[in-house]
Design an enzyme around this catalytic site. Structure first.
Site, PDB file in Angstrom:
ATOM      1  CG  HIS A   7      -0.353  -0.008   2.544  1.00 25.11           C
ATOM      2  ND1 HIS A   7      -0.128  -1.184   3.231  1.00 25.11           N
ATOM      3  CD2 HIS A   7       0.088   0.981   3.365  1.00 25.11           C
ATOM      4  CE1 HIS A   7       0.427  -0.910   4.407  1.00 25.11           C
ATOM      5  NE2 HIS A   7       0.574   0.408   4.515  1.00 25.11           N
ATOM      6  CG  HIS A  79       3.986   4.363   5.487  1.00 23.97           C
ATOM      7  ND1 HIS A  79       3.152   4.905   6.432  1.00 23.97           N
ATOM      8  CD2 HIS A  79       3.472   3.143   5.203  1.00 23.97           C
ATOM      9  CE1 HIS A  79       2.183   4.051   6.712  1.00 23.97           C
ATOM     10  NE2 HIS A  79       2.343   2.974   5.971  1.00 23.97           N
ATOM     11  CD  GLU A 130       3.417  -0.641   7.190  1.00 22.66           C
ATOM     12  OE1 GLU A 130       2.820   0.088   6.375  1.00 22.66           O
ATOM     13  OE2 GLU A 130       2.839  -1.178   8.159  1.00 22.66           O
TER      14      GLU A 130
HETATM   15 CO    CO Z   1       1.112   1.243   6.327  1.00 17.00          CO
END
Ligand code: CO
Length: 134
Positions: A7, A79, A130
């Site tokens: 994502h 992120h 991440e």
């Molecule tokens: Co995230």
């Protein structure tokens, strides 16, 4: 080592307004808002055919996105999340390469119920990364 883009996360000052933009203006499929007290955020996931967008709203006074939103009052990309097959192996390799893992360096359970780690933006082209164990 990294696999799919899981994502893109966008921090927003008004989660309801951002959800409306994605649902009504862009016509996307949006999830209900879910509080993540462990992470100090409320999340809404936008399901796209090839990836997801994670909208992040502040939850509580000590939200980790508070400083980001102070610098980016309209919101912004916060992120990128990449999938890895084994998060501990990925961490050990990155640490051996000199990369900095945020926090204690131990994976936490993220918004999808899977182990995640965050990597310092200064080591990754100015982008907070991440990693999620797929
Ligand atoms: Co995230």
């Amino acid at each position: 080592m990294i696999g799919r883009l899981n994502h893109v996360a966008i921090a927003v000052p008004d989660l309801a307004a951002a959800t409306k933009v994605y649902r009504d203006t862009l016509g996307a499929k949006v999830s209900p808002a879910v509080d993540q007290p462990e992470h100090g955020v409320t999340t809404v996931f936008i399901e796209l055919p090839n990836t997801k967008v994670e909208l992040l709203g502040m939850l509580g006074d000590k939200s980790p996105i508070a400083a980001f939103l102070a610098r980016n009052p309209n919101g912004g990309i916060h992120h990128l999340c990449y999938e890895v097959p084994d998060i501990v192996a990925a961490r050990d390799r990155l640490v051996a390469e000199g990369a900095r893992v945020l926090g204690q360096g131990d994976p936490k359970i993220g918004a999808h119920g899977k182990p995640v780690l965050f990597l310092h933006p200064k080591d990754f082209c100015g982008t907070l990364v991440e990693l999620e164990q797929a």
